[in-house]
Write an enzyme that holds these catalytic residues in place. Structure first.
Site, PDB file in Angstrom:
ATOM      1  N   HIS A  36      -3.686  12.769  -7.742  1.00 40.46           N
ATOM      2  CA  HIS A  36      -2.821  13.766  -8.384  1.00 40.46           C
ATOM      3  C   HIS A  36      -2.081  14.624  -7.365  1.00 40.46           C
ATOM      4  O   HIS A  36      -1.645  15.731  -7.669  1.00 40.46           O
ATOM      5  CB  HIS A  36      -3.615  14.651  -9.358  1.00 40.46           C
ATOM      6  CG  HIS A  36      -4.043  13.904 -10.590  1.00 40.46           C
ATOM      7  ND1 HIS A  36      -3.189  13.676 -11.636  1.00 40.46           N
ATOM      8  CD2 HIS A  36      -5.209  13.306 -10.905  1.00 40.46           C
ATOM      9  CE1 HIS A  36      -3.827  12.972 -12.576  1.00 40.46           C
ATOM     10  NE2 HIS A  36      -5.055  12.728 -12.147  1.00 40.46           N
ATOM     11  N   GLY A 122      -5.906  -0.909 -18.087  1.00 36.66           N
ATOM     12  CA  GLY A 122      -6.451   0.405 -18.437  1.00 36.66           C
ATOM     13  C   GLY A 122      -7.648   0.824 -17.608  1.00 36.66           C
ATOM     14  O   GLY A 122      -8.301   1.812 -17.917  1.00 36.66           O
ATOM     15  N   SER A 127      -2.161  -1.411 -13.683  1.00 35.82           N
ATOM     16  CA  SER A 127      -1.516  -2.629 -14.171  1.00 35.82           C
ATOM     17  C   SER A 127      -0.093  -2.313 -14.627  1.00 35.82           C
ATOM     18  O   SER A 127       0.802  -3.156 -14.511  1.00 35.82           O
ATOM     19  CB  SER A 127      -2.317  -3.214 -15.328  1.00 35.82           C
ATOM     20  OG  SER A 127      -2.580  -2.224 -16.293  1.00 35.82           O
ATOM     21  N   GLU A 160       8.802   4.448 -15.979  1.00 36.14           N
ATOM     22  CA  GLU A 160       7.570   4.976 -16.570  1.00 36.14           C
ATOM     23  C   GLU A 160       7.762   6.430 -17.036  1.00 36.14           C
ATOM     24  O   GLU A 160       7.314   6.819 -18.103  1.00 36.14           O
ATOM     25  CB  GLU A 160       6.418   4.877 -15.571  1.00 36.14           C
ATOM     26  CG  GLU A 160       5.132   5.483 -16.089  1.00 36.14           C
ATOM     27  CD  GLU A 160       3.934   4.556 -16.041  1.00 36.14           C
ATOM     28  OE1 GLU A 160       4.055   3.436 -15.544  1.00 36.14           O
ATOM     29  OE2 GLU A 160       2.876   4.988 -16.517  1.00 36.14           O
ATOM     30  N   ASP A 172       1.700   4.605  -7.387  1.00 34.56           N
ATOM     31  CA  ASP A 172       1.282   3.278  -7.856  1.00 34.56           C
ATOM     32  C   ASP A 172       2.362   2.227  -7.627  1.00 34.56           C
ATOM     33  O   ASP A 172       2.093   1.122  -7.156  1.00 34.56           O
ATOM     34  CB  ASP A 172       0.932   3.325  -9.349  1.00 34.56           C
ATOM     35  CG  ASP A 172      -0.133   4.364  -9.652  1.00 34.56           C
ATOM     36  OD1 ASP A 172      -0.743   4.864  -8.695  1.00 34.56           O
ATOM     37  OD2 ASP A 172      -0.341   4.658 -10.834  1.00 34.56           O
TER      38      ASP A 172
HETATM   39  C1  GLA Z   1      -1.749   7.694 -12.058  1.00 37.46           C
HETATM   40  C2  GLA Z   1      -0.285   7.928 -11.745  1.00 37.46           C
HETATM   41  C3  GLA Z   1      -0.060   8.179 -10.248  1.00 37.46           C
HETATM   42  C4  GLA Z   1      -1.016   9.244  -9.723  1.00 37.46           C
HETATM   43  C5  GLA Z   1      -2.445   8.994 -10.193  1.00 37.46           C
HETATM   44  C6  GLA Z   1      -3.352  10.131  -9.838  1.00 37.46           C
HETATM   45  O1  GLA Z   1      -2.197   6.501 -11.482  1.00 37.46           O
HETATM   46  O2  GLA Z   1       0.482   6.819 -12.132  1.00 37.46           O
HETATM   47  O3  GLA Z   1       1.277   8.519 -10.011  1.00 37.46           O
HETATM   48  O4  GLA Z   1      -0.582  10.524 -10.070  1.00 37.46           O
HETATM   49  O5  GLA Z   1      -2.527   8.770 -11.576  1.00 37.46           O
HETATM   50  O6  GLA Z   1      -3.455  10.283  -8.481  1.00 37.46           O
END
Ligand code: GLA
Length: 391
Positions: A36, A122, A127, A160, A172
């Site tokens: 986060h 999930g 994914s 997204e 991600d």
């Molecule tokens: C999800 C979000 C990422 C990141 C994480 C927490 O995976 O897609 O952007 O914020 O949570 O670190």
């Protein structure tokens, strides 16, 4: 594993649609530390792993979109001229990519696509980012827009954010597209500068323990956390115009202004500011080969996620605490957005048999379920599958 998954997807594509133009393998990701922090323009340390979404694609001469999610056995049909969110959810990751390409004014063609994979859905391996990034990468390969991987990651993130409606950061999508074999990615989410950190310790394993709790709350709670961080920044900025994000906030400043903040907002902000520092310290520890200090930072990260940012859940807490107490475990923490998914554990290879046995008991006795563990290898980012392998 990869070969058989690719074959499965290609066979399904050929049964439905005929000959594919391209097959893309798009990996899931792990994150060693820095949770986060990405949407607060801080630091993260993710890597792409050997579990991936495989997509077979073919361009069409018209504007139709035909998609098939192999593992769900669900089909979607639509048109480039009516990109509307689907109740099935999963098409939205792909439609969002089209929408973003449209916004950029890129020439679009309809597409047939089948995808499936061995990224457990999930469970916090992202994914969704693998799917978005893989689809964008495939279209780039076929259409030749001239976008590099970082541009594709940004586009997939916007898909997204705007089409799926989760205000996620860049981690991600970046990790999935930019991963390298046996490398972690030390990424600064403010300017996207990064370097590859070797992770070549044959004596260590990266192990995920799946809580098997699916992240139903993650979307709304994620956006709520993000809004709380933004509220904190807006207040901290008053009189401190150099503060644009929590990245620009020191613990000293946060403590000095604590009285101005709602206590919940303060807790969220304190977690993020501390986690950023933990990533810096953990990377320094890794550079000097101090994996014990690295693991300790992972443990502290879990503590902050559970009690400061409050995105853990009882199952993740049980798995993390149990692992932390085992010999041969350097660090353990929840990974990803939270409220379910996996813990990530750094385990000495020699301790793997006892780790598996002990965690098996924890799953059965404390969670009342069978253990689901994944040992992850770090691999390269999204790429075209070697089509010659498929007869
Ligand atoms: C999800 C979000 C990422 C990141 C994480 C927490 O995976 O897609 O952007 O914020 O949570 O670190």
């Amino acid at each position: 594993m990869t070969g058989s998954c690719t074959e499965r997807v290609v066979r399904a594509f050929r049964e439905r649609f005929g000959r594919e133009d391209a097959v893309v393998v798009s990996p899931g990701r792990v994150n060693l530390i820095g949770e986060h922090t990405d949407h607060n323009l801080g630091f993260v340390l993710p890597a792409a792993v050997d579990k991936a979404i495989h997509l077979a694609l073919r361009l069409r001469d018209d504007r139709r979109i035909r998609l098939f999610a192999l593992d769900k056995g669900e089909a979607y049909q639509g048109s480039l001229d009516a990109l509307l969110a689907s109740e099935l959810q999963w098409p939205n990751y792909l439609l969002g990519v089209f929408q973003e390409m449209k916004e950029l004014g890129l020439k679009l063609r309809g597409v047939d696509c089948v995808f499936g994979g061995d990224v457990p859905i999930g469970c916090g391996l992202s994914s969704s980012a693998a799917l978005e990034g893989g689809f964008a990468f495939g279209l780039e390969e076929l259409m030749g827009y001239g976008m590099d991987r970082v541009a594709l990651a940004r586009l997939a993130q916007r898909a997204e954010n705007r089409f799926v409606g989760v205000n996620c950061g860049i981690m991600d999508q970046f990790a999935s597209l930019m991963g390298r074999e046996r490398r972690l990615i030390r990424l600064d989410c403010r300017d996207l500068s990064f370097d590859y950190v070797p992770f070549e310790r044959e004596d260590l394993r990266i192990v995920l323990c799946d809580s098997q709790v699916r992240r139903s709350l993650a979307g709304s709670e994620y956006n709520l956390r993000r809004a709380q961080c933004e509220e904190g920044v807006a207040l901290l900025r008053l009189g401190q115009p150099e503060v644009w994000s929590l990245r620009d906030v020191s613990l000293e400043l946060l403590e000095a202004r604590r009285g101005d903040l709602d206590p919940v907002v303060y807790r969220r902000c304190a977690y993020v500011v501390e986690e950023n520092q933990r990533v810096i310290d953990a990377c320094a520890a890794l550079d000097r080969g101090d994996v014990a200090a690295f693991g300790a930072a992972m443990n502290a990260s879990h503590e902050g996620l559970a009690h400061g940012y409050e995105v853990s859940c009882p199952e993740l807490d049980v798995l993390a605490a149990a692992a932390q107490a085992l010999p041969g475990v350097l660090g353990a923490r929840m990974m990803g957005a939270g409220f379910g998914g996996c813990t990530i554990n750094l385990v000495e290879a020699a301790a793997m048999p006892s780790f598996e046995a002990a965690m098996g008991r924890v799953y059965r006795e404390r969670l009342g379920r069978e253990p689901v563990l994944h040992v992850c290898r770090l691999r390269g980012g999204t790429e075209l599958a070697g089509r010659e392998r498929i007869p």
